[in-house]
Design a protein around this motif. Structure first.
Motif: not given
Length: 269
Positions: A241-247
């Motif tokens: 989730t954190e990576g998706l939001v960052a992208w």
């Protein structure tokens, strides 16, 4: 000796030995295993009338799914032997009575007729039918008496595959899911471990001791009380989730920046 030797060589001798061995094992088991008292939940509270009142409440609100004597029906499992802990967990979290059974019954607000006394009485009645895990005492679930560090090790080894390291929960197969533990009380967490509701396995005292369960409760309570100094917690679901939001946020910011720079250049030209 000749007669004994002849008996040993008789074709039925092996069956006689097998029956004798089974009888000895059964006797030893009955001698050394402690059998739960039928109405230990009611006797522990000092009110035998709890069982009678619990039976009346059960027949009025639960028998349509679980049967008049808790023997189970096509729409509800038998409750004989599940214990008071299972009843207390299911009813105190609002999962039972279930108005709309599905792949998994969610946590919901309690009906008007359900309170701590009615839950205790129904639990005492179900306990009287066939024993089972009882509701834990206050010391067993007190986070202040547990070791959160040791509990964290146990939680990461046994629970994070489904519940996430912070107890945030997660998806399972066939429409089921591991629920978020933030709303669960220490008693409910303990009861879930000893009863194994829905898709959860049973962690009896042989697998995880009562002291270890208390340590795990201490860890769960400590983690959910922690703040998130980095900003948004994003449900504490994890790096995906954190990576998706960052992208998404990062790429969107870059696109907007590129559009803004291009527009500025066009205005100057």
């Amino acid at each position: 000796m000749t007669r004994i030797t002849a008996w040993r060589r008789h074709p039925l001798a092996r069956y006689a030995v097998l029956i004798l061995a089974l009888a000895l094992v059964g006797t030893a088991y009955a001698t050394f295993v402690q059998v739960s008292k039928p109405a230990d939940a009611a006797l522990a509270s000092g009110k035998v009338d709890d069982v009678a009142n619990g039976k009346s409440l059960f027949q009025a609100h639960c028998a349509s799914c679980h049967g008049l004597n808790a023997e189970g029906t096509s729409t509800g499992p038998t409750l004989i032997g599940v214990g008071a802990a299972s009843v207390d967990f299911q009813m105190s979290t609002g999962r039972m009575p279930a108005s709309n059974p599905g792949a998994q019954v969610p946590r919901k607000p309690l009906p008007e007729w359900v309170d701590s006394d009615s839950i205790s009485d129904i639990a005492a009645y179900v306990q009287s039918l066939g024993g089972g895990p009882t509701v834990p005492s206050g010391d067993q679930v007190d986070p202040a008496l547990g070791d959160a560090a040791k509990g964290g090790e146990l939680f990461r080894a046994n629970c994070i595959q489904c519940h996430n390291w912070a107890g945030a929960g997660g998806a399972l197969t066939r429409g089921k899911y591991a629920p978020n533990l933030n709303e669960s009380s220490p008693t409910q967490i303990y009861e879930a471990m000893v009863t194994g509701p829905q898709a959860m396995p049973v962690f009896n005292d042989t697998t995880i001791t009562p002291e270890e369960k208390r340590n795990m409760i201490a860890y769960i309570v400590q983690v959910r009380e922690q703040t998130d100094p980095g900003g948004f917690a994003l449900g504490r679901i994890g790096p995906v989730t954190e990576g998706l939001v960052a992208w998404v946020v990062g790429i969107l910011a870059l696109v907007l920046a590129a559009i803004w720079i291009t527009a500025k250049k066009r205005q100057k030209s």
